[in-house]
Design an enzyme around this catalytic site. Structure first.
Site, mmCIF file in Angstrom:
data_model
loop_
_atom_site.group_PDB
_atom_site.id
_atom_site.type_symbol
_atom_site.label_atom_id
_atom_site.label_comp_id
_atom_site.label_asym_id
_atom_site.label_seq_id
_atom_site.Cartn_x
_atom_site.Cartn_y
_atom_site.Cartn_z
ATOM 1 N N ALA A 203 0.697 -1.101 0.095
ATOM 2 C CA ALA A 203 0.149 0.062 -0.062
ATOM 3 C C ALA A 203 0.773 1.102 0.251
ATOM 4 C CB ALA A 203 -0.978 0.075 1.181
ATOM 5 N N ARG B 43 9.330 8.567 -3.383
ATOM 6 C CA ARG B 43 10.832 8.425 -3.665
ATOM 7 C C ARG B 43 10.952 7.843 -5.156
ATOM 8 N NH1 ARG B 43 13.957 5.769 0.824
ATOM 9 N NH2 ARG B 43 15.633 6.417 -0.749
ATOM 10 N N TYR C 78 6.733 -8.182 1.748
ATOM 11 C CA TYR C 78 6.433 -6.781 1.152
ATOM 12 C C TYR C 78 6.675 -6.919 -0.409
ATOM 13 C CZ TYR C 78 7.095 -5.663 6.032
ATOM 14 O OH TYR C 78 6.959 -5.636 7.589
ATOM 15 N N GLY C 79 5.853 -6.137 -0.944
ATOM 16 C CA GLY C 79 5.765 -6.108 -2.431
ATOM 17 C C GLY C 79 6.799 -5.272 -2.981
ATOM 18 N N TYR D 292 11.610 -8.119 -42.442
ATOM 19 C CA TYR D 292 10.380 -8.209 -41.457
ATOM 20 C C TYR D 292 9.379 -9.355 -41.486
ATOM 21 C CZ TYR D 292 6.336 -7.401 -38.598
ATOM 22 O OH TYR D 292 5.207 -7.951 -37.802
#
Length: 456
Positions: A15, A20, A108-109, A355
């Site tokens: 959350a 920063r 922790y994410g 391509y």
């Protein structure tokens, strides 16, 4: 997870606003090794045997919430609003885990490099009688990290926040990573006792250790390497985590028998698979979803993503393989060739300046320089099929949907809009006209005109 283990669950804290980072992208959505940091934590929880996973987010993080909903496994999102500390964040997940009876780990994410064996040690400490297990790391510069105050055999007596620590406690170098495990019932029960009587006015998850010790219960510190616990709060942290990840991948590739001519210039993704006896030249980037089979060569300055490279195939230099590119054994994609969603069969070649998008190239077929698969009409994509042993002359445009038959030849400079039968020659270009002396007369005329203009 051992057969005797209790059920396991994980709460992933995500959350934080990440101010920063100075980015509109939610902090935990920034990638390391080609995938969002929060996905690393979800994968860690699954590898640790967690049958239930809850992500705690802020309601304003729409992109993160949508991303979690798109992932397999039905991962619920609990909301923390307003943020009032880590203890409060974990309490926000209580409803999502209602009825769960087992052990719970808090992850922790923004910490993408935590190893699964460290989480296994945390759960093992609970099985061995600890009420709370905490992952810690030693560092020469503890700074503002919380300190783990331990006694003999790693028993954890308290976690002290740096702002609350005494001068003696600040000398401790074993620091709190934030990762904690406990029985779910114990964790939520103890969280009800946590107060915000501290310098920041927040509810600290770390207070659980003191509360458990006050009940006479044992807590355990589990040690992990400092670089494993890096948390990414800024772009500088993100770059450091990426560097650690890449260094580990390069080391592992070399140990697995991959030749990296300039290892420091090769970049991997979280799921890159490269078998032994592959040679990777300098300045190669492997995006997500790449597998390279034994004996293949990836030459310098190539970029690969979502591609499968068969044994003894060759890619580059300066090639780009996009998702869906499949090269079978000994297929060849040379310099300045882009391949997207095309299957190139054994020995097929596109040596330069082409391509190839949406199609199939048969075994042994040769694609001349400057060939284009015209696969898009502005609304839909169409496929080009080139048969085995076919030869496509240089500077050809194949307007899909179109099929070039087995062994057919397309003359250089052709624009092919209709299917070509097997073994046939197709030429589709304007007839060459030659006017003798025209160029000489033109130059004389223009030279005279230019001279007259200067005199005037």
């Amino acid at each position: 997870m051992s057969q005797t283990s209790r059920p396991r669950a994980a709460v992933i804290l995500a959350a934080g606003k990440g101010t920063r980072m100075k980015s509109s992208l939610p902090k935990v959505m920034h990638p390391v090794g080609g995938r969002p940091m929060v996905d690393w934590s979800i994968d860690l929880a699954r590898r640790a045997g967690c049958s239930q996973i809850v992500v705690v987010a802020h309601p304003s993080q729409g992109l993160l919430i949508e991303h979690i909903a798109s992932l397999p496994g039905d991962i619920p999102v609990a909301f923390q609003d307003p943020p009032m500390g880590t203890g409060h964040a974990v309490k926000c997940a209580a409803d999502a885990l209602s009825g769960f009876q087992g052990d719970l780990v808090v992850l922790y994410g923004d910490s993408p490099l935590v190893p699964a064996d460290a989480i296994e040690e945390l759960f093992a400490s609970l099985e061995e009688g600890a009420a709370v297990g905490v992952l810690g790391f030693a560092t020469h510069e503890p700074g503002l990290y919380g300190r783990l105050i331990t006694s003999g055999h790693g028993q954890l007596e308290a976690i002290v926040e740096a702002r609350e620590a005494t001068p003696e406690q600040l000398l401790v170098t074993l620091c709190n990573s934030g990762v904690m495990a406990a029985g779910a019932e114990d964790m939520f029960r103890l969280l009800e006792k946590v107060t915000n009587d501290n310098a920041k006015g927040e509810y600290y998850l770390t207070d659980l250790v003191g509360l458990a010790r006050a009940e006479g219960r044992r807590c355990q510190a589990v040690r992990c390497a400092e670089e494993d616990m890096i948390g990414c709060d800024s772009k500088a942290d993100l770059a450091e985590a990426e560097a650690i990840f890449q260094a580990r991948c390069r080391k592992q590739a070399l140990e697995d028998g991959v030749t990296l001519i300039a290892p420091e210039t090769v970049y991997f993704s979280y799921d890159t698979v490269i078998e032994h006896d592959v040679v990777v030249e300098p300045n190669v980037v492997f995006g997500p979803g790449v597998t390279v089979k034994s004996g293949a060569q990836i030459r310098a300055f190539s970029h690969l993503e979502g591609a499968t490279i068969g044994p003894y195939a060759s890619v580059g230099p300066f090639a780009r393989l996009r998702p869906g590119a499949v090269l079978d054994e000994a297929a060849f994609v040379g310099n300045f060739v882009e391949v997207k969603n095309v299957h190139m069969a054994e020995g097929a070649k596109a040596s330069h300046l082409s391509y190839l998008g949406d199609g199939e190239v048969g075994a042994g077929a040769n694609i001349g320089a400057g060939t284009i698969f015209c696969n898009y009409d502005g609304f839909f994509k169409y496929r080009t099929t080139i048969g085995e042993g076919a030869f496509i002359g240089s500077n050809s445009a194949l307007v899909a949907p179109v099929t070039i038959g087995e062994g057919a030849i397309v003359g250089s400079g052709s624009v092919i809009t209709k299917d070509v039968e097997a073994g046939a020659l197709a030429v589709a270009r304007g007839r060459q006209v030659e006017r003798k002396g025209w160029a000489t007369a033109f130059r004389e005329k223009m030279t005279a005109r230019k001279a007259a203009k200067k005199k005037g």
